[in-house]
Each structure stands twice: as C-alpha cells, then as structure tokens.
Write a protein that holds these residues in place. Structure first.
Motif, short mmCIF file in Angstrom:
data_model
loop_
_atom_site.label_atom_id
_atom_site.label_comp_id
_atom_site.label_asym_id
_atom_site.label_seq_id
_atom_site.Cartn_x
_atom_site.Cartn_y
_atom_site.Cartn_z
N ALA A 42 0.83 -1.19 0.00
CA ALA A 42 0.00 0.00 0.00
C ALA A 42 0.88 1.25 0.00
N ASP A 43 0.35 2.32 -0.53
CA ASP A 43 1.04 3.60 -0.49
C ASP A 43 0.76 4.25 0.85
N CYS A 44 1.81 4.52 1.62
CA CYS A 44 1.66 5.09 2.96
C CYS A 44 2.43 6.38 3.09
N ARG A 45 1.85 7.31 3.80
CA ARG A 45 2.47 8.59 4.12
C ARG A 45 2.49 8.72 5.64
N VAL A 46 3.64 9.00 6.22
CA VAL A 46 3.76 9.12 7.67
C VAL A 46 4.02 10.57 8.02
N GLU A 47 3.23 11.08 8.96
CA GLU A 47 3.42 12.45 9.44
C GLU A 47 3.70 12.41 10.93
N VAL A 48 4.68 13.20 11.37
CA VAL A 48 5.03 13.29 12.79
C VAL A 48 4.74 14.71 13.24
N GLU A 49 3.97 14.82 14.30
CA GLU A 49 3.67 16.12 14.89
C GLU A 49 3.89 16.02 16.39
N GLY A 50 4.99 16.60 16.85
CA GLY A 50 5.33 16.53 18.28
C GLY A 50 5.67 15.10 18.68
#
Length: 120
Positions: A42-50
């Motif tokens: 699958a196409d995955c995008r990871v975002e980190v916030e704090g």
C-alpha cells in the motif's frame, strides 16, 4: 637476469594471442523466468507532529496488504512502539496513529502480503 629478458617477449606474444583469440561461448539452457509477484504494498504517508505519528495508507493494488506503524522514540527511557497490524483490502484506506511520551526519532510502516481468497 638473461633468462628473464628472453621470457618476456614470449609472454607478451602469448598474451596478445590469447587476447586476440575469439572466445566461443556455449549456448546456455534458459529457464523460463517466473512471473513477477503482483504488487501488494500500500502507499503510505507518515506524518510526525510533536510526540504523535500518524500513517495514512491507501491500497491501490488488487492484493491485500497488512500494515503496521513502528515508532522509535528519541529518549532512551521512552519505549518504542510497534503498533497492531491492520489488514488493508484492495482499494482500502486506513489511518494508524501512535505516540511516544516525548519526541519521536523516526516512524515507518511495515508491509506484509496477505493470501488471497484462493490461498496463494
């Protein structure tokens, strides 16, 4: 010393003859290549916030995919996170979220193919 000089021209001629001689290659028996596995990741995008990480995954392929969010925390005393698996069917979407107590060093998604209905 004299024998060294007399052998050198002979070796040079032998090297030239070996280099200039065409090599005969034997025909190889070729096996039929196996068909490539159908893509499943699958196409995955990871975002980190704090201290929180979120992975947004969409599966555009006809094969199912099992995805997991993994987080490595920055502090030595903060436990790293290996989230639970989520089965992602074809054309499916899933959002995975987890966190550390403090900062996040890195976050990524792992993939595992799932057998289809035929058991392959």
């Amino acid at each position: 010393m004299r024998t060294t000089w007399s052998i050198a021209p002979v070796l040079a001629v032998a090297a030239v003859l070996l280099w200039a001689t065409p090599s005969v290659s034997q025909p190889r028996e070729t096996e039929a290549p196996e068909p490539p596995e159908p893509p499943y990741r699958a196409d995955c995008r990871v975002e980190v916030e704090g201290s929180q990480a979120t992975a947004y995954c969409h599966n555009p392929y006809p094969a199912a995919d099992r995805v997991r969010l993994h987080i490595e925390c920055a502090r030595w005393w903060d436990l790293d996170v290996d989230g639970g698996p989520a089965d992602l069917s074809p054309a499916g979407y899933v959002q995975l979220t987890d966190r550390c107590w403090k900062e996040i060093r890195s976050a990524w998604v792992s993939h595992q193919p799932l057998p289809d209905a035929a058991g392959r």
